[in-house]
Design an enzyme around this catalytic site. Structure first.
Site, PDB file in Angstrom:
ATOM      1  N   LYS A  91      16.554  -6.181  -2.426  1.00 34.65           N
ATOM      2  CA  LYS A  91      15.243  -7.024  -2.363  1.00 34.65           C
ATOM      3  C   LYS A  91      15.838  -8.409  -2.573  1.00 34.65           C
ATOM      4  CE  LYS A  91      11.869  -3.661  -3.581  1.00 34.65           C
ATOM      5  NZ  LYS A  91      11.252  -2.963  -4.458  1.00 34.65           N
TER       6      LYS A  91
ATOM      7  N   GLN B 184       9.887  -3.517 -10.915  1.00 38.32           N
ATOM      8  CA  GLN B 184      10.310  -2.418 -10.411  1.00 38.32           C
ATOM      9  C   GLN B 184       9.861  -1.204 -11.194  1.00 38.32           C
ATOM     10  OE1 GLN B 184      11.970  -2.263  -7.359  1.00 38.32           O
ATOM     11  NE2 GLN B 184      11.962  -0.178  -7.654  1.00 38.32           N
TER      12      GLN B 184
ATOM     13  N   ASP C  86       3.780  -7.590  -5.348  1.00 40.86           N
ATOM     14  CA  ASP C  86       3.766  -6.180  -4.903  1.00 40.86           C
ATOM     15  C   ASP C  86       2.281  -5.600  -4.829  1.00 40.86           C
ATOM     16  OD1 ASP C  86       5.866  -4.199  -4.359  1.00 40.86           O
ATOM     17  OD2 ASP C  86       5.662  -3.506  -6.618  1.00 40.86           O
TER      18      ASP C  86
END
Ligand code: NAP
Length: 290
Positions: A58, A102, A125
């Protein structure tokens, strides 16, 4: 004999590449016009090797489109308070456009509570409870990345959603539920199936749009697909003896029945990071009101 029908492949790799190209020029324009470089901060707690790989991917993807990324680490022994404090600190940093926590987090941490610390205008996200609540209200929050990637792939291939019967197999909070809600917001009629659904094929065979989000290798076979359906397979399953991951759909049999189908790999998977980048760009833009 006429050739057997074969579905159109929904090429996520090419589509994601196109989105990144578009973003690259938008990022460059934002820098020229406003002097801003979007920045994604990734929070990595623990030493899970897959998570480390995803976070590095990412960060690299950010750089490829002209944005920047940083990784903020805590050991696997981090306390709930330490995890939450790290996220809150990133919220306060004006140089950070978006925050990604994450997952999975180490088991002793309460993941939803950590995610809830991410400020809604930095939740690129899209999986904190505020963002999911916004999705239910149909408000434009940052859409969660893999579900939004599935919708974007359909849009870019001109697959109509409104009025269609969409069947989503899987109801996880990161995938099945948000994609079902996005389809509903786009005026599909939505059925959600899960592990307690009886006679799964009776439902999947009715789907104009079939989203597989299960995590069971090749669970959905061609005889469970409606002829001409759009089949979006989010599954990634490691199978012994195969040199690549396989989806939740048995690709070879579904290919001859469906109208459109995503391959695995190269279908839904590459779309996730492309949407994450776009959300981060939009977060940066939102901060300066453009
Ligand atoms: P998950 O949290 O394990 O959820 C799986 C869902 O599938 C659950 O709702 C479960 O039902 C349902 N299910 C399990 N067995 C079933 C069966 N036999 N029939 C019908 N439904 C069944 O998984 P996830 O995180 O949503 O991920 C699903 C898949 O997508 C995985 O392969 C994962 O690797 C992949 N994935 C891909 C991306 C990407 O492409 N970037 C991102 C995220 C996930 P219950 O709720 O009843 O348990």
């Amino acid at each position: 004999m006429p050739p057997e029908p074969v579905a159109v492949l929904l090429d996520g790799t090419a589509t994601a590449k196109q989105i990144r190209l578009e973003l690259k020029s938008e990022v460059s324009a934002l820098l020229q016009e406003k002097g801003i470089v979007p920045h994604l901060a990734a929070v990595l707690i623990g030493e899970d090797s897959a998570s480390q790989t995803y976070v590095s991917m990412k960060e690299k993807a950010c750089r490829q489109v002209g944005m920047t990324g940083s990784i903020h680490r805590l050991p696997s022994t981090a306390t709930q308070a330490e995890a939450e404090a790290l996220v809150r600190g990133l919220n306060e940093d004006p140089a950070i456009s978006g925050i990604l926590v994450q997952h999975p987090l180490p088991k002793h941490l309460h993941e939803p509570a950590v995610l809830d610390c991410v400020s809604p205008n930095k939740d690129v996200d899209g999986i904190a409870r505020m963002s999911l609540g916004g999705l239910i209200n149909g408000e434009p929050a940052f859409p969660s990345c893999t579900p939004a990637g599935i919708i974007e792939l359909m849009d870019r291939y001109g697959i109509e959603i409104e009025g269609k019967h969409a069947v989503v197999v899987g109801r996880s909070i990161i995938l099945g539920k948000p994609v079902a809600m996005m389809l509903l917001n786009r005026n599909a009629t939505v059925t959600i199936c899960h592990s307690r659904t009886h006679n799964l094929g009776d439902f999947t065979r009715q789907a104009d749009i079939l989203v597989a989000a299960v995590g069971r290798a090749e669970l959905i076979t061609g005889d469970m697909v409606k002829p001409g359906a759009a089949v979006l397979d989010a599954g990634y399953n490691r199978v012994e003896g195969k040199n690549h991951d396989v989806g939740d759909v048995h690709f070879e049999s579904a290919l001859r029945v469906a109208g459109y189908i995503t391959p695995v790999p190269g279908g839904v998977g590459p779309m996730t990071i492309a949407i994450l980048l776009r959300n981060t760009f939009n977060a940066a833009r939102g901060r300066v009101g453009v």
